[in-house]
Scaffold this motif. Structure first.
Motif, PDB file in Angstrom:
ATOM      1  N   VAL A  22       0.836  -1.207   0.000  1.00  0.00           N
ATOM      2  CA  VAL A  22       0.000   0.000   0.000  1.00  0.00           C
ATOM      3  C   VAL A  22       0.866   1.250   0.000  1.00  0.00           C
ATOM      4  N   LYS A  31      -5.830   8.551   0.363  1.00  0.00           N
ATOM      5  CA  LYS A  31      -6.308   7.214  -0.018  1.00  0.00           C
ATOM      6  C   LYS A  31      -5.410   6.133   0.584  1.00  0.00           C
ATOM      7  N   THR A  32      -4.107   6.397   0.565  1.00  0.00           N
ATOM      8  CA  THR A  32      -3.162   5.428   1.121  1.00  0.00           C
ATOM      9  C   THR A  32      -3.397   5.263   2.617  1.00  0.00           C
ATOM     10  N   LYS A  35      -6.498   3.230   3.124  1.00  0.00           N
ATOM     11  CA  LYS A  35      -6.245   1.810   2.842  1.00  0.00           C
ATOM     12  C   LYS A  35      -5.517   1.151   4.014  1.00  0.00           C
ATOM     13  N   ASP A  38      -7.986   0.655   6.810  1.00  0.00           N
ATOM     14  CA  ASP A  38      -8.907  -0.440   6.514  1.00  0.00           C
ATOM     15  C   ASP A  38      -8.236  -1.800   6.668  1.00  0.00           C
ATOM     16  N   LYS A  39      -7.033  -1.922   6.111  1.00  0.00           N
ATOM     17  CA  LYS A  39      -6.306  -3.196   6.219  1.00  0.00           C
ATOM     18  C   LYS A  39      -5.964  -3.505   7.670  1.00  0.00           C
TER      19      LYS A  39
END
Length: 89
Positions: A22, A31-32, A35, A38-39
């Motif tokens: 990522v 966005k990174t 992500k 979320d991960k």
């Protein structure tokens, strides 16, 4: 216990790999970061489930051992009582 260490190692390696993937992806910073968040939540939930499974297995095994111990104690107690009764009669 060795299996649980292996599982945790695999999960940790997968998390590190996903994080690096990522971070090096050509995306906007927001966005990174999303992500990554979320991960991280996904991995946390997965790890929590595995730990709960391990804890319930350990608890069940402990209860089984406790019941076996009580049964053996009661059997031994009965045998001693029978032996004492046999000697006194």
């Amino acid at each position: 216990m060795k299996t649980s260490n292996t599982i945790l190692g695999i999960i940790g390696a997968a998390a590190a790999g996903a994080l690096l993937g990522v971070l090096f992806a050509p995306d906007k910073g927001s966005k990174t970061r999303q992500k990554i968040a979320d991960k991280s939540k996904d991995y946390k939930d997965e790890l929590k489930g595995k730990l709960e499974n391990i804890a319930s297995t350990i608890s069940a095994n402990g209860k089984d051992l406790m019941n076996q111990g009580k049964s053996k104690y009661n059997n031994a107690k009965a045998e001693v009582s029978d032996g004492i009764e046999h000697i006194t009669n």
